[in-house]
Design a protein around this motif. Sequence first.
Motif, PDB file in Angstrom:
ATOM      1  N   THR A   1       1.031  -1.221   0.051  1.00 27.43           N
ATOM      2  CA  THR A   1      -0.131   0.110   0.013  1.00 27.43           C
ATOM      3  C   THR A   1       0.766   1.211  -0.003  1.00 27.43           C
ATOM      4  OG1 THR A   1      -0.163   0.143   2.551  1.00 27.43           O
ATOM      5  CG2 THR A   1      -1.935  -1.139   1.129  1.00 27.43           C
ATOM      6  N   GLU A   2       0.286   2.359  -0.464  1.00 23.86           N
ATOM      7  CA  GLU A   2       1.253   3.642  -0.197  1.00 23.86           C
ATOM      8  C   GLU A   2       1.150   4.057   1.039  1.00 23.86           C
ATOM      9  OE1 GLU A   2      -0.088   6.463  -3.064  1.00 23.86           O
ATOM     10  OE2 GLU A   2      -0.202   4.893  -4.642  1.00 23.86           O
ATOM     11  N   THR A   3       2.300   4.239   1.733  1.00 27.27           N
ATOM     12  CA  THR A   3       2.506   4.872   3.089  1.00 27.27           C
ATOM     13  C   THR A   3       3.386   5.973   2.939  1.00 27.27           C
ATOM     14  OG1 THR A   3       4.263   3.384   3.624  1.00 27.27           O
ATOM     15  CG2 THR A   3       2.125   2.489   3.666  1.00 27.27           C
ATOM     16  N   ASP A   4       3.318   6.461   4.266  1.00 27.38           N
ATOM     17  CA  ASP A   4       4.443   7.808   4.536  1.00 27.38           C
ATOM     18  C   ASP A   4       5.705   7.123   4.886  1.00 27.38           C
ATOM     19  OD1 ASP A   4       2.908   9.734   3.586  1.00 27.38           O
ATOM     20  OD2 ASP A   4       1.996   9.975   5.728  1.00 27.38           O
ATOM     21  N   ALA A   5       5.796   5.921   5.520  1.00 29.60           N
ATOM     22  CA  ALA A   5       7.102   5.318   5.894  1.00 29.60           C
ATOM     23  C   ALA A   5       7.472   4.400   4.872  1.00 29.60           C
ATOM     24  CB  ALA A   5       6.713   4.213   7.269  1.00 29.60           C
ATOM     25  N   PRO A   6       8.737   4.248   4.778  1.00 33.74           N
ATOM     26  CA  PRO A   6       9.279   3.209   3.820  1.00 33.74           C
ATOM     27  C   PRO A   6       9.001   1.971   3.980  1.00 33.74           C
ATOM     28  CG  PRO A   6      11.003   4.120   5.182  1.00 33.74           C
ATOM     29  CD  PRO A   6       9.850   4.737   5.555  1.00 33.74           C
ATOM     30  N   GLN A   7       8.613   0.888   2.967  1.00 36.73           N
ATOM     31  CA  GLN A   7       7.997  -0.347   3.263  1.00 36.73           C
ATOM     32  C   GLN A   7       9.380  -1.044   3.321  1.00 36.73           C
ATOM     33  OE1 GLN A   7       4.821  -1.381   3.211  1.00 36.73           O
ATOM     34  NE2 GLN A   7       4.574   0.922   3.676  1.00 36.73           N
ATOM     35  N   GLN A   8       9.293  -2.225   4.230  1.00 43.85           N
ATOM     36  CA  GLN A   8      10.350  -3.321   4.515  1.00 43.85           C
ATOM     37  C   GLN A   8      10.368  -4.160   3.280  1.00 43.85           C
ATOM     38  OE1 GLN A   8       9.440  -4.997   8.066  1.00 43.85           O
ATOM     39  NE2 GLN A   8      10.235  -3.240   9.421  1.00 43.85           N
ATOM     40  N   ALA A   9      11.326  -4.626   2.817  1.00 43.44           N
ATOM     41  CA  ALA A   9      11.525  -5.517   1.667  1.00 43.44           C
ATOM     42  C   ALA A   9      10.903  -6.822   1.992  1.00 43.44           C
ATOM     43  CB  ALA A   9      12.954  -5.811   1.346  1.00 43.44           C
ATOM     44  N   SER A  10      10.152  -7.154   0.881  1.00 45.77           N
ATOM     45  CA  SER A  10       9.432  -8.561   1.284  1.00 45.77           C
ATOM     46  C   SER A  10       9.387  -9.360   0.040  1.00 45.77           C
ATOM     47  CB  SER A  10       7.936  -8.375   1.390  1.00 45.77           C
ATOM     48  OG  SER A  10       7.191  -7.690   0.415  1.00 45.77           O
ATOM     49  N   GLY A  11      10.561  -9.222  -0.790  1.00 44.20           N
ATOM     50  CA  GLY A  11      10.828  -9.960  -1.868  1.00 44.20           C
ATOM     51  C   GLY A  11      11.901 -11.338  -1.781  1.00 44.20           C
ATOM     52  N   LYS A  12      12.667 -11.222  -2.445  1.00 42.87           N
ATOM     53  CA  LYS A  12      13.850 -12.304  -2.319  1.00 42.87           C
ATOM     54  C   LYS A  12      14.603 -12.020  -0.953  1.00 42.87           C
ATOM     55  CE  LYS A  12      15.748 -15.388  -4.756  1.00 42.87           C
ATOM     56  NZ  LYS A  12      15.431 -16.842  -4.841  1.00 42.87           N
ATOM     57  N   GLN A  13      14.465 -13.351  -0.125  1.00 43.13           N
ATOM     58  CA  GLN A  13      14.913 -13.411   1.249  1.00 43.13           C
ATOM     59  C   GLN A  13      16.101 -14.501   1.077  1.00 43.13           C
ATOM     60  OE1 GLN A  13      14.578 -10.772   3.257  1.00 43.13           O
ATOM     61  NE2 GLN A  13      12.357 -10.146   2.762  1.00 43.13           N
TER      62      GLN A  13
END
Length: 189
Positions: free
Chosen positions: A66-78
């Motif tokens: 979602t669009e947020t004011d806080a940076p999004q944590q990575a959830s892709g390749k781990q």
Amino acid sequence: MNTSLNINFRKTALVLIDLQKGIVPADRSGKVVPNARELVDAFKGNDGFISFVNVVFHDGTDALKTETDAPQQASGKQPPDWAEFVPEIGVTENDYTVTKRQWGAFFGTDLDLQLRRRGIDTIVLCGIATNICVESTAREAFQLGYQQIFITDAMAAFSEEQHESTLRFIFPGIGKSRTAEEFLTQVRC
């Protein structure tokens, strides 16, 4: 105001949130995993039900975006072992595990179903991060009618301010808070 606890292990579950290799390093105190392990041992010693919860994203497209004011944590390749439970908490192949794909452990999982089938009405909650996944799970549990006990030194957030804010402003309205020692002392009485 710290009232004693009357714990019936047949009606109480320990729910551990995201104590996995990719998240535990966020605990700068180093106390979360040892305190959680004490709780695991107490529940196993009393034939209590334990739910080990981790978060896994299949390929990143299943993560909420979602669009947020806080940076999004990575959830892709781990890294390959990112979602594995840390070995110190002692998860075995016979233990009940829940894999979630969002913050809360109830939404989109069978956790509520498994607890209700066992007659569980109380959860003891701990994990990482206090103000994100633990708090989201606590809010869901509250809405589902569970009694809750929060183990404050078996959870951590990315900052002390975030951790303390949830402990001070959210948890008192939806459950009881104890340290691991207080909980273990009160249930042995």
